[in-house]
Design an enzyme around this catalytic site. Structure first.
Site, PDB file in Angstrom:
ATOM      1  N   ASP A  29     -39.669 -44.990  44.141  1.00 52.63           N
ATOM      2  CA  ASP A  29     -39.392 -43.580  44.407  1.00 52.63           C
ATOM      3  C   ASP A  29     -40.432 -42.689  43.732  1.00 52.63           C
ATOM      4  OD1 ASP A  29     -38.067 -41.407  45.403  1.00 52.63           O
ATOM      5  OD2 ASP A  29     -36.449 -41.448  43.947  1.00 52.63           O
ATOM      6  N   GLY A  30     -40.706 -41.562  44.380  1.00 49.78           N
ATOM      7  CA  GLY A  30     -41.566 -40.558  43.750  1.00 49.78           C
ATOM      8  C   GLY A  30     -42.900 -40.317  44.440  1.00 49.78           C
ATOM      9  N   GLY A  32     -43.504 -38.692  47.227  1.00 49.46           N
ATOM     10  CA  GLY A  32     -43.587 -37.308  47.699  1.00 49.46           C
ATOM     11  C   GLY A  32     -43.917 -36.358  46.557  1.00 49.46           C
ATOM     12  N   ASN A  77     -34.211 -43.206  56.046  1.00 59.24           N
ATOM     13  CA  ASN A  77     -35.547 -42.595  56.040  1.00 59.24           C
ATOM     14  C   ASN A  77     -36.019 -42.156  57.428  1.00 59.24           C
ATOM     15  OD1 ASN A  77     -36.814 -44.722  53.360  1.00 59.24           O
ATOM     16  ND2 ASN A  77     -35.940 -42.666  53.250  1.00 59.24           N
TER      17      ASN A  77
HETATM   18  C1  FPP Z   1     -39.566 -42.809  48.198  1.00 62.27           C
HETATM   19  O1  FPP Z   1     -40.349 -41.774  47.716  1.00 62.27           O
HETATM   20  C2  FPP Z   1     -40.429 -43.752  48.891  1.00 62.27           C
HETATM   21  C3  FPP Z   1     -40.330 -44.059  50.200  1.00 62.27           C
HETATM   22  C4  FPP Z   1     -39.325 -43.479  51.103  1.00 62.27           C
HETATM   23  C5  FPP Z   1     -41.281 -44.993  50.808  1.00 62.27           C
HETATM   24  C6  FPP Z   1     -41.747 -46.093  49.893  1.00 62.27           C
HETATM   25  C7  FPP Z   1     -42.900 -46.729  50.507  1.00 62.27           C
HETATM   26  C8  FPP Z   1     -44.006 -47.136  49.854  1.00 62.27           C
HETATM   27  C9  FPP Z   1     -44.178 -47.093  48.402  1.00 62.27           C
HETATM   28  C10 FPP Z   1     -45.144 -47.702  50.568  1.00 62.27           C
HETATM   29  C11 FPP Z   1     -44.759 -48.350  51.813  1.00 62.27           C
HETATM   30  C12 FPP Z   1     -45.203 -49.718  51.890  1.00 62.27           C
HETATM   31  C13 FPP Z   1     -45.268 -50.324  53.046  1.00 62.27           C
HETATM   32  C14 FPP Z   1     -45.550 -51.753  53.113  1.00 62.27           C
HETATM   33  C15 FPP Z   1     -45.043 -49.562  54.273  1.00 62.27           C
HETATM   34  P1  FPP Z   1     -40.084 -40.315  48.250  1.00 62.27           P
HETATM   35  O2  FPP Z   1     -40.961 -40.058  49.412  1.00 62.27           O
HETATM   36  O3  FPP Z   1     -38.624 -40.132  48.515  1.00 62.27           O
HETATM   37  O4  FPP Z   1     -40.550 -39.489  47.026  1.00 62.27           O
HETATM   38  P2  FPP Z   1     -39.918 -38.142  46.466  1.00 62.27           P
HETATM   39  O5  FPP Z   1     -38.529 -38.491  45.960  1.00 62.27           O
HETATM   40  O6  FPP Z   1     -40.847 -37.784  45.367  1.00 62.27           O
HETATM   41  O7  FPP Z   1     -39.928 -37.153  47.595  1.00 62.27           O
END
Ligand code: FPP
Length: 251
Positions: A29-30, A32, A77
């Site tokens: 997570d994190g 974004g 998601n």
């Molecule tokens: C959550 O962070 C992360 C995700 C929804 C996607 C995680 C994916 C990856 C690390 C890479 C993907 C790898 C492959 C193989 C496709 P967030 O976007 O919710 O972050 P935030 O809470 O800071 O908004």
């Protein structure tokens, strides 16, 4: 958390061995927030997050962990803006294209990636088939939800004709049925929840939360999580080995 000196001084590979840490799972997570801090689009955070994911998985293998599970795309998601969802799908495809570099990893996709389109369905299946039987296991949760996984297991059992089920039956019908249950679940990004990840398998997992955003998460952070894990007393509902009988209830 305070870590005793003996654990603090042992090499991390030794701690993995001594503590019986076989399976580690990550809620990455994190991404974004990492991008926002740099005034970049969220997709840029996912790109750095995807690169970092490879580094962390390779490191876990190097220190002797047998199995890694990562939460890359939850069933929820898909509700994100189309541009972000498409960027995550592209990252998955380029990850699969580069996965040929890995010689000893068995890749398994948990969840229902096939529901996200023909290309994703085919490419994920091909990678699984090509890498079957390798010594180190990487489960990538993609279009995954923990409750849906349990419902799927129960429906499979009903389809077999069962009218009553045991815990073993359910475990045997989960996507992760060939892996030990996760010993340690790490969540980055300062949130303290499990977000529908490995709900059944997490029953006795140790949980570890860190403020570090996933793109900033380092191999030294893995070492720290392993040290904390090794310093905890896992009782699986019984009593501590060193505790006198009757001294208290274990959880
Ligand atoms: C959550 O962070 C992360 C995700 C929804 C996607 C995680 C994916 C990856 C690390 C890479 C993907 C790898 C492959 C193989 C496709 P967030 O976007 O919710 O972050 P935030 O809470 O800071 O908004």
């Amino acid at each position: 958390m305070a870590i005793n000196r003996e654990i603090g001084n042992l090499p991390v590979t030794e701690l993995v061995k001594q503590s019986g840490l076989r399976h580690i799972a990550f809620i990455m997570d994190g991404n974004g927030r990492w991008a926002k801090k740099r005034i970049l689009p969220r997709e840029a955070g996912h790109k750095v997050g995807a690169d970092n994911f490879k580094t962390i998985v390779r490191y876990c293998k190097k220190i002797g962990i047998e199995c890694c599970t990562v939460y890359a795309f939850s069933t929820e998601n898909i509700k994100r803006p189309q541009r972000e969802v498409e960027a995550l799908f592209r990252l998955l495809i380029s990850f699969i294209e580069e996965a040929g570099e890995e010689r000893d990893i068995e890749f398994r996709f948990i969840g229902e990636p096939g529901q996200l389109g023909e290309t994703i369905g085919r490419r994920t299946r091909e990678l699984e088939d090509e890498t079957r039987g390798r010594p180190y296991r990487l489960n990538i949760a993609f279009n995954y939800g923990g409750r849906a996984e349990i419902v799927r297991a129960v429906n499979r059992l009903i389809a077999e004709g069962k009218t009553a089920v045991t815990e073993e039956d359910i475990s045997a019908n989960l996507y992760t049925n060939e892996c030990p249950e996760p010993d340690l679940i790490v969540r980055t990004g300062a949130e303290m929840r499990i977000s529908n990840f490995l709900l059944w398998q997490a029953a006795y997992a140790e949980l570890y939360f860190t403020d570090r955003l996933w793109p900033d998460y380092t191999t030294a952070d893995v070492d720290e999580a392993v040290r904390v894990f090794a310093s905890r007393s896992r009782r699986f509902g019984g009593l501590d080995k060193n505790e006198p009988q009757g001294a208290g209830e274990g959880k």
